[in-house]
Design a protein around this motif. Structure first.
Motif, PDB file in Angstrom:
ATOM      1  N   GLY A  78      35.331 -38.861 -35.117  1.00 20.61           N
ATOM      2  CA  GLY A  78      36.357 -38.263 -34.201  1.00 20.61           C
ATOM      3  C   GLY A  78      36.867 -36.783 -34.946  1.00 20.61           C
ATOM      4  N   ALA A  79      37.057 -36.804 -36.127  1.00 20.05           N
ATOM      5  CA  ALA A  79      37.380 -35.549 -36.708  1.00 20.05           C
ATOM      6  C   ALA A  79      36.270 -34.489 -36.435  1.00 20.05           C
ATOM      7  N   ALA A  80      35.233 -35.001 -36.772  1.00 22.21           N
ATOM      8  CA  ALA A  80      34.018 -34.080 -36.463  1.00 22.21           C
ATOM      9  C   ALA A  80      34.038 -33.351 -35.356  1.00 22.21           C
ATOM     10  N   ARG A  81      34.186 -34.424 -33.936  1.00 19.49           N
ATOM     11  CA  ARG A  81      34.270 -33.768 -32.751  1.00 19.49           C
ATOM     12  C   ARG A  81      35.456 -32.839 -32.440  1.00 19.49           C
ATOM     13  N   ALA A  82      36.371 -33.095 -32.947  1.00 21.41           N
ATOM     14  CA  ALA A  82      37.754 -32.480 -33.092  1.00 21.41           C
ATOM     15  C   ALA A  82      37.248 -31.123 -33.747  1.00 21.41           C
ATOM     16  N   GLU A  83      36.833 -31.170 -34.730  1.00 23.22           N
ATOM     17  CA  GLU A  83      36.429 -29.695 -35.441  1.00 23.22           C
ATOM     18  C   GLU A  83      35.424 -28.814 -34.553  1.00 23.22           C
ATOM     19  N   VAL A  84      34.612 -29.495 -33.970  1.00 21.24           N
ATOM     20  CA  VAL A  84      33.664 -28.651 -33.114  1.00 21.24           C
ATOM     21  C   VAL A  84      34.718 -28.054 -31.932  1.00 21.24           C
ATOM     22  N   ALA A  85      35.354 -28.742 -31.244  1.00 17.29           N
ATOM     23  CA  ALA A  85      36.369 -28.380 -30.463  1.00 17.29           C
ATOM     24  C   ALA A  85      37.047 -27.461 -30.593  1.00 17.29           C
ATOM     25  N   LYS A  86      37.711 -27.495 -31.903  1.00 19.35           N
ATOM     26  CA  LYS A  86      38.541 -26.490 -32.317  1.00 19.35           C
ATOM     27  C   LYS A  86      37.808 -25.124 -32.699  1.00 19.35           C
ATOM     28  N   CYS A  87      36.697 -25.129 -33.070  1.00 24.26           N
ATOM     29  CA  CYS A  87      35.611 -24.022 -33.175  1.00 24.26           C
ATOM     30  C   CYS A  87      35.698 -23.320 -31.616  1.00 24.26           C
ATOM     31  N   ALA A  88      35.329 -23.991 -30.708  1.00 24.98           N
ATOM     32  CA  ALA A  88      35.216 -23.475 -29.307  1.00 24.98           C
ATOM     33  C   ALA A  88      36.257 -22.688 -28.808  1.00 24.98           C
ATOM     34  N   GLY A  89      37.423 -23.505 -29.466  1.00 30.21           N
ATOM     35  CA  GLY A  89      38.800 -22.814 -29.073  1.00 30.21           C
ATOM     36  C   GLY A  89      39.066 -21.633 -29.564  1.00 30.21           C
ATOM     37  N   ALA A  90      38.472 -21.438 -30.943  1.00 31.20           N
ATOM     38  CA  ALA A  90      38.651 -20.079 -31.493  1.00 31.20           C
ATOM     39  C   ALA A  90      37.858 -19.039 -30.998  1.00 31.20           C
ATOM     40  N   CYS A  91      36.517 -19.318 -30.675  1.00 32.28           N
ATOM     41  CA  CYS A  91      35.714 -18.550 -29.704  1.00 32.28           C
ATOM     42  C   CYS A  91      36.550 -17.973 -28.616  1.00 32.28           C
ATOM     43  N   ARG A  92      37.056 -18.770 -27.899  1.00 30.47           N
ATOM     44  CA  ARG A  92      37.817 -18.534 -26.550  1.00 30.47           C
ATOM     45  C   ARG A  92      38.890 -17.557 -26.945  1.00 30.47           C
ATOM     46  N   TYR A  93      39.562 -18.099 -27.927  1.00 29.75           N
ATOM     47  CA  TYR A  93      40.938 -17.528 -28.184  1.00 29.75           C
ATOM     48  C   TYR A  93      40.625 -15.979 -28.626  1.00 29.75           C
ATOM     49  N   TYR A  94      39.557 -15.631 -29.625  1.00 29.10           N
ATOM     50  CA  TYR A  94      39.417 -14.233 -29.791  1.00 29.10           C
ATOM     51  C   TYR A  94      38.592 -13.580 -28.710  1.00 29.10           C
ATOM     52  N   ALA A  95      37.931 -14.161 -27.815  1.00 31.12           N
ATOM     53  CA  ALA A  95      37.440 -13.516 -26.716  1.00 31.12           C
ATOM     54  C   ALA A  95      38.389 -13.225 -25.635  1.00 31.12           C
ATOM     55  N   GLU A  96      39.614 -14.105 -25.632  1.00 31.22           N
ATOM     56  CA  GLU A  96      40.799 -13.416 -24.796  1.00 31.22           C
ATOM     57  C   GLU A  96      41.441 -12.546 -25.426  1.00 31.22           C
ATOM     58  N   HIS A  97      41.905 -12.594 -26.623  1.00 36.25           N
ATOM     59  CA  HIS A  97      42.972 -11.834 -27.318  1.00 36.25           C
ATOM     60  C   HIS A  97      42.412 -10.879 -28.197  1.00 36.25           C
ATOM     61  N   GLY A  98      41.128 -10.839 -28.552  1.00 35.67           N
ATOM     62  CA  GLY A  98      40.506  -9.861 -29.690  1.00 35.67           C
ATOM     63  C   GLY A  98      40.807  -8.349 -29.309  1.00 35.67           C
ATOM     64  N   GLU A  99      40.792  -7.935 -28.140  1.00 34.55           N
ATOM     65  CA  GLU A  99      40.871  -6.588 -27.770  1.00 34.55           C
ATOM     66  C   GLU A  99      42.400  -6.069 -28.056  1.00 34.55           C
ATOM     67  N   ARG A 100      43.193  -6.846 -27.550  1.00 34.99           N
ATOM     68  CA  ARG A 100      44.534  -6.739 -27.854  1.00 34.99           C
ATOM     69  C   ARG A 100      44.903  -6.651 -29.370  1.00 34.99           C
ATOM     70  N   LEU A 101      44.362  -7.641 -30.072  1.00 37.19           N
ATOM     71  CA  LEU A 101      44.701  -7.798 -31.352  1.00 37.19           C
ATOM     72  C   LEU A 101      44.165  -6.571 -32.290  1.00 37.19           C
ATOM     73  N   LEU A 102      43.057  -5.940 -31.672  1.00 39.21           N
ATOM     74  CA  LEU A 102      42.440  -4.668 -32.413  1.00 39.21           C
ATOM     75  C   LEU A 102      42.723  -3.547 -31.887  1.00 39.21           C
ATOM     76  N   ALA A 103      43.621  -3.277 -30.978  1.00 40.63           N
ATOM     77  CA  ALA A 103      44.256  -2.268 -30.562  1.00 40.63           C
ATOM     78  C   ALA A 103      44.850  -1.261 -31.422  1.00 40.63           C
ATOM     79  N   ASP A 104      44.917  -0.073 -31.401  1.00 37.59           N
ATOM     80  CA  ASP A 104      45.858   0.874 -32.375  1.00 37.59           C
ATOM     81  C   ASP A 104      47.332   0.292 -32.158  1.00 37.59           C
ATOM     82  N   GLU A 105      47.961   0.484 -33.357  1.00 37.47           N
ATOM     83  CA  GLU A 105      49.327   0.142 -33.281  1.00 37.47           C
ATOM     84  C   GLU A 105      50.153   1.259 -33.841  1.00 37.47           C
ATOM     85  N   PRO A 106      50.963   1.979 -32.975  1.00 38.61           N
ATOM     86  CA  PRO A 106      51.658   3.091 -33.286  1.00 38.61           C
ATOM     87  C   PRO A 106      52.578   2.766 -34.621  1.00 38.61           C
ATOM     88  N   VAL A 107      52.841   3.746 -35.335  1.00 36.00           N
ATOM     89  CA  VAL A 107      53.623   3.692 -36.585  1.00 36.00           C
ATOM     90  C   VAL A 107      54.541   4.714 -36.414  1.00 36.00           C
TER      91      VAL A 107
END
Length: 146
Positions: A78-107
C-alpha cells in the motif's frame, strides 16, 4: 562485481546487474552535456506535456511498480503504490505550475529594473537513498526537468 537486487524477506536474488564501466559512465556524462543545450531551449508547454505523460505512465503502472518496491526492499504494498501515486502527482504539479514558479521575479532595488531569473546550469548528478526509491528521484527530477 555484480550488483544484486535481493528480496529482503526471502534472501532471493531477484536480478543481478553489471555495473557501468568508467567508459560507459563517461559516455553518459558526455551525452548528458550534449543534450543540455537542446533541452534548455524546449518550451514549457513541451516539458509540461512530457511530465504529464510521465505522470500518466506512473499511474497506469502503479501496481507493477509498487510490487517492484515490495519485492526489492520489503516496502508495504500500500505504501509502495502510494509512493508511485505521489510521484505522478509531483509530475502533474510541476507540469501545471512550473512555468509560473520559474518566471522572473521583480525585485525593488531603487536602481532601474531588477529581477531574479532562474536559468538552467546544466546536467546534475544526484545520489538518492533507498527508502523512498521512486519519490527520491521524482521530487528532484520533476522540477529539474521543468
Amino acid at each position: 562485481m555484480m550488483i544484486a537486487s535481493i528480496n529482503p524477506a526471502t534472501g532471493e536474488t531477484l536480478r543481478s546487474f553489471e555495473p557501468l564501466t568508467e567508459d560507459q559512465i563517461e559516455d553518459r556524462l558526455r551525452r548528458s552535456a550534449a543534450a543540455y543545450p537542446l533541452y534548455r531551449r524546449t518550451s514549457f508547454a513541451d516539458r509540461a506535456r512530457w511530465l504529464n505523460v510521465a505522470g500518466d505512465i506512473l499511474e497506469s503502472e502503479k501496481d507493477r511498480l509498487g510490487r517492484v518496491m515490495t519485492l526489492e526492499m520489503g516496502k508495504n504494498i500500500g505504501a509502495a503504490r502510494a509512493e508511485v501515486a505521489k510521484c505522478a502527482g509531483a509530475c502533474r504539479y510541476y507540469a501545471e505550475h512550473g512555468e509560473r514558479l520559474l518566471a522572473d521575479e521583480p525585485v525593488e532595488t531603487g536602481v532601474g529594473r531588477s529581477f531574479i531569473r532562474y536559468q538552467p546550469i546544466g546536467p546534475v548528478l544526484a545520489v538518492m537513498p533507498w527508502n523512498f526509491p521512486f519519490w527520491q528521484v521524482f521530487r528532484f527530477a520533476a522540477p529539474a526537468l521543468m
